[in-house]
Write a protein that holds these residues in place. Sequence first.
Motif, mmCIF file in Angstrom:
data_model
loop_
_atom_site.group_PDB
_atom_site.id
_atom_site.type_symbol
_atom_site.label_atom_id
_atom_site.label_comp_id
_atom_site.label_asym_id
_atom_site.label_seq_id
_atom_site.Cartn_x
_atom_site.Cartn_y
_atom_site.Cartn_z
ATOM 1 N N UNK A 50 55.311 37.243 7.342
ATOM 2 C CA UNK A 50 55.333 36.752 5.958
ATOM 3 C C UNK A 50 54.156 35.815 5.667
ATOM 4 N N UNK A 51 52.993 36.106 6.258
ATOM 5 C CA UNK A 51 51.788 35.324 6.018
ATOM 6 C C UNK A 51 50.842 36.123 5.144
ATOM 7 N N UNK A 52 50.343 35.485 4.100
ATOM 8 C CA UNK A 52 49.376 36.124 3.211
ATOM 9 C C UNK A 52 48.000 35.518 3.458
ATOM 10 N N UNK A 53 46.995 36.371 3.572
ATOM 11 C CA UNK A 53 45.616 35.908 3.696
ATOM 12 C C UNK A 53 45.057 35.788 2.292
ATOM 13 N N UNK A 54 44.739 34.567 1.888
ATOM 14 C CA UNK A 54 44.244 34.299 0.543
ATOM 15 C C UNK A 54 42.724 34.401 0.460
ATOM 16 N N UNK A 60 36.382 30.164 8.399
ATOM 17 C CA UNK A 60 37.716 29.701 8.005
ATOM 18 C C UNK A 60 38.517 30.830 7.374
ATOM 19 N N UNK A 61 39.816 30.619 7.334
ATOM 20 C CA UNK A 61 40.723 31.537 6.661
ATOM 21 C C UNK A 61 41.784 30.689 5.951
ATOM 22 N N UNK A 62 42.114 31.068 4.710
ATOM 23 C CA UNK A 62 43.149 30.377 3.949
ATOM 24 C C UNK A 62 44.388 31.252 3.979
ATOM 25 N N UNK A 63 45.488 30.676 4.463
ATOM 26 C CA UNK A 63 46.738 31.413 4.624
ATOM 27 C C UNK A 63 47.841 30.760 3.806
ATOM 28 N N UNK A 64 48.752 31.578 3.316
ATOM 29 C CA UNK A 64 49.897 31.056 2.569
ATOM 30 C C UNK A 64 51.171 31.712 3.107
ATOM 31 N N UNK A 65 52.265 30.967 3.035
ATOM 32 C CA UNK A 65 53.565 31.464 3.449
ATOM 33 C C UNK A 65 54.643 30.596 2.824
ATOM 34 N N UNK A 66 55.793 31.186 2.610
ATOM 35 C CA UNK A 66 56.914 30.422 2.068
ATOM 36 C C UNK A 66 57.805 29.862 3.177
ATOM 37 N N UNK A 72 52.826 23.990 11.622
ATOM 38 C CA UNK A 72 53.195 23.904 13.035
ATOM 39 C C UNK A 72 53.187 25.293 13.678
ATOM 40 N N UNK A 73 53.679 26.287 12.947
ATOM 41 C CA UNK A 73 53.713 27.658 13.454
ATOM 42 C C UNK A 73 52.291 28.200 13.688
ATOM 43 N N UNK A 74 51.343 27.805 12.829
ATOM 44 C CA UNK A 74 49.961 28.242 13.015
ATOM 45 C C UNK A 74 49.365 27.659 14.293
ATOM 46 N N UNK A 75 49.670 26.387 14.571
ATOM 47 C CA UNK A 75 49.204 25.792 15.826
ATOM 48 C C UNK A 75 49.821 26.501 17.024
ATOM 49 N N UNK A 76 51.089 26.863 16.929
ATOM 50 C CA UNK A 76 51.764 27.567 18.020
ATOM 51 C C UNK A 76 51.132 28.929 18.282
ATOM 52 N N UNK A 77 50.562 29.534 17.248
ATOM 53 C CA UNK A 77 49.930 30.854 17.390
ATOM 54 C C UNK A 77 48.478 30.767 17.839
ATOM 55 N N UNK A 78 47.935 29.563 17.997
ATOM 56 C CA UNK A 78 46.601 29.414 18.563
ATOM 57 C C UNK A 78 45.528 28.862 17.641
#
Length: 93
Positions: A50-54, A60-66, A72-78
């Motif tokens: 449920x991640x959208x690449x904006x 860099x990459x701008x990501x959005x999610x509800x 925190x989840x982004x850090x967990x993914x690397x």
Amino acid sequence: MTIRSLVLALPLVLCGWIGTLMAISVLSDEAPAQVVLFPSTKFLNNLPDETSIMQFNDWSVVLASSQSGFGRRLYERGALIVLPSGLRGCLSL
């Protein structure tokens, strides 16, 4: 203030500012999107559901999610550096 003290203070202020923004990304879900600096190919292939690449560019990459706890989840993914994107600032006028 001498030039030497200014040269020493500016990097400290910059590091403090970026550190504060990184903490906001982890501790708060107020930002509508997150900016990930220097994303690796491995990170991009392992994005949370449920991640959208904006927006995307070379550094860099701008990501959005509800989802809650998205930073925190982004850090967990690397992700190396996650900063909030789209905040209106300290004053909600």
